[in-house]
Design an enzyme around this catalytic site. Structure first.
Site, mmCIF file in Angstrom:
data_model
loop_
_atom_site.group_PDB
_atom_site.id
_atom_site.type_symbol
_atom_site.label_atom_id
_atom_site.label_comp_id
_atom_site.label_asym_id
_atom_site.label_seq_id
_atom_site.Cartn_x
_atom_site.Cartn_y
_atom_site.Cartn_z
ATOM 1 C CE LYS A 159 -2.188 -2.221 3.330
ATOM 2 N NZ LYS A 159 -3.099 -2.636 4.371
ATOM 3 C CG ASP A 195 -6.377 -5.906 7.151
ATOM 4 O OD1 ASP A 195 -5.763 -6.909 6.758
ATOM 5 O OD2 ASP A 195 -6.515 -4.883 6.454
HETATM 6 C C1 GLC Z 1 -2.313 -5.415 1.722
HETATM 7 C C2 GLC Z 1 -1.472 -6.023 2.835
HETATM 8 C C3 GLC Z 1 -2.257 -7.086 3.578
HETATM 9 C C4 GLC Z 1 -3.599 -6.512 4.048
HETATM 10 C C5 GLC Z 1 -4.353 -5.908 2.870
HETATM 11 C C6 GLC Z 1 -5.671 -5.270 3.287
HETATM 12 O O1 GLC Z 1 -2.572 -6.389 0.762
HETATM 13 O O2 GLC Z 1 -0.287 -6.578 2.299
HETATM 14 O O3 GLC Z 1 -1.536 -7.563 4.692
HETATM 15 O O4 GLC Z 1 -4.356 -7.524 4.641
HETATM 16 O O5 GLC Z 1 -3.548 -4.939 2.246
HETATM 17 O O6 GLC Z 1 -5.477 -4.246 4.192
#
Ligand code: GLC
Length: 476
Positions: A159, A195
């Protein structure tokens, strides 16, 4: 009027590559299954693009969890601190959102964790919690290799983050260090979770059929309950249920080129202007971090070809990241023949000269990008449902795209159905704040298990003492 429909036809034709057929989606699903299996196997994991990280969460809440917990949620553009009272099925929660400035998201790890600790201290002060040391669940939503429930090494940032000095480190240690440095608060980290795990746990608390957690927000990822025997990288032999939650990190699907048959030049462009070039290619076709940028990229291309905005764009249209993903939901929320949100969004990027036909064409582009995202999500969910082979599975889903896009969930309901074996029924369940509640729940389960262990140890000690007494008595 004839000229109008000519343009429309051209825009339609130029964006056809964004429409995926069920044959293509089934191929995506078959490839994903292969990659998931490779991630699970010890031998193939090192070269697999989907890493399938085992979490140390082996069981869902049983409803007996109780107490006051803190939770931290780091993973999107904001950071949240929560205090949660759990009493069986009842929750009471207070939380506060703190912005993370761009300079911190791309600064040093020390700055990031100092900022987190400062927000926590402010929150605890405000809520009169400073003299307590509450058990804490830390939602850290990035790919981590876990070495225990409270030890998670960041593999790589995803991200919008790129803080230096964190990759390869245990994020709980970094958090504890930052808190200790302040000296004004104390924390008791009981669990660190992704998450998706939080989402699964929070849904499972209400619905015992829940086996999968999905986030379709800033990022796109999932976790699910896998049989321990299939998770070859899991090497904890603590007795417990013979299953474990696996964090797939499937956002990295396609990083080895297998998705090139559905990727477009616009996907390439989005990747080029991203912080983590060459990585998270699947996520970049789907999640909220990139959705607006995809639309911008298509619209800019069509403008250059003279098919939109009379061939005249604006600086914003030609500048990466200037078209927010929230515009996509807003534009698609305009009812047929109404352009209030569309016009407002275009005003923000200085395209006041857009015509009615541009409005319609922009709406078509938004629709194609979001529908493609919803269909790719559906193919991924169907892959897991077809693998689990359960008569009924509940999937907990959270994230801004799923929650706020006007028809994402309707599109998914339908497409998951088309791509899943009809014997395997499913329910898509909107998760209520998985990142916050879920982390507190994992902490609560950990506290409960710790207390059970202590109780067992005490009972064992007592029985040894009484055995010794017996021996003493017998020898007297
Ligand atoms: C990105 C992160 C992952 C997380 C997802 C949603 O893919 O690498 O760990 O769960 O974003 O937030």
């Amino acid at each position: 009027m004839a000229a109008t429909s000519e343009l429309r036809k051209k825009v339609d034709l130029a964006t056809r590559s964004l429409v995926l057929t069920n044959d293509q989606l089934e191929k995506v699903s078959a490839l994903l299954l292969k990659e998931l299996n490779e991630g699970l196997r010890r031998e193939t994991n090192p070269i697999a693009s989907i890493k399938m990280y085992p979490t140390y969460v082996r069981d869902v809440p049983d409803g007996s969890e109780k107490g006051k917990f803190m939770a931290l949620d780091l993973g999107g553009t904001n950071f949240r601190v929560l205090v949660i009272d759990i009493d069986g099925d009842d929750f009471r929660m207070e939380n506060e959102i703190f912005a993370i400035p761009q300079s911190i998201m791309t600064g040093t790890g020390e700055q990031l964790f100092d900022h987190i600790a400062e927000c926590m201290a402010n929150f605890m002060e405000k809520h009169n919690l400073k003299e307590y040391k509450l058990p804490l669940g830390f939602t850290f939503s990035f790919p981590c290799r876990q070495e225990g429930l409270t030890k998670a090494r960041l593999v790589s940032w995803t991200k919008g983050f790129s803080c230096s000095g964190v990759e390869g480190e245990d994020v709980v240690t970094l958090l504890r260090k930052a808190v200790k440095k302040r000296g004004d608060i104390e924390i008791d980290v009981m669990a660190v979770v992704n998450d998706t795990t939080g989402t699964l746990m929070s849904c499972a608390h209400k619905n015992r059929e829940c086996r999968m957690g999905v986030i379709i927000g800033t990022g796109f990822n999932s976790c699910y309950m896998e049989e321990l025997d299939n998770v070859e990288l899991y090497d904890d032999d603590t007795p417990g249920p013979n299953k474990v939650i696996v964090n797939t990190e499937w956002g990295a699907f396609g990083d080895n080129g297998v998705l090139d048959f559905v990727r477009t030049d616009w996907d390439d462009e989005v990747n080029t202007y991203s912080l983590n070039k060459g990585r998270q290619l699947f996520e970049k076709m789907i999640s909220g971090m990139y959705m607006g940028e995809l639309v911008r990229s298509v619209a800019a291309h069509l403008t250059r070809q003279g098919l939109m905005f009379g061939g005249k764009g604006s600086d914003e249209l030609f500048t990466p990241h200037m078209f927010k993903s929230a515009y996509v939901s807003a534009i698609e929320s305009d009812p047929k023949g109404v352009y209030t949100n569309t016009k407002a969004s275009l005003d923000e990027i200085n395209l006041q000269h857009a015509t009615l036909e541009d409005y319609e064409n922009l709406k078509l582009i938004c629709n194609r990008i979001s529908t493609r995202a919803a269909h790719l999500c559906s193919a991924s969910l169907a892959t897991v449902l077809n693998r689990l082979k359960r008569p009924h599975t509940t999937i907990g889903i959270d994230g801004s795209v799923y929650k706020y896009h006007p028809n994402f969930n309707v599109l998914m309901e339908q497409k998951v159905g088309e791509l899943t074996n009809p014997e395997y029924k499913y329910t898509l369940m909107l998760s209520e704040d998985g990142s916050g509640r879920g982390a507190a729940l994992v902490a609560a389960v950990a506290v409960r298990q710790q207390e059970e262990l202590k109780k067992r140890a005490r009972a064992k000690k007592n029985s040894v003492i009484s055995m010794n007494d017996d021996v003493v008595q017998a020898t007297q």
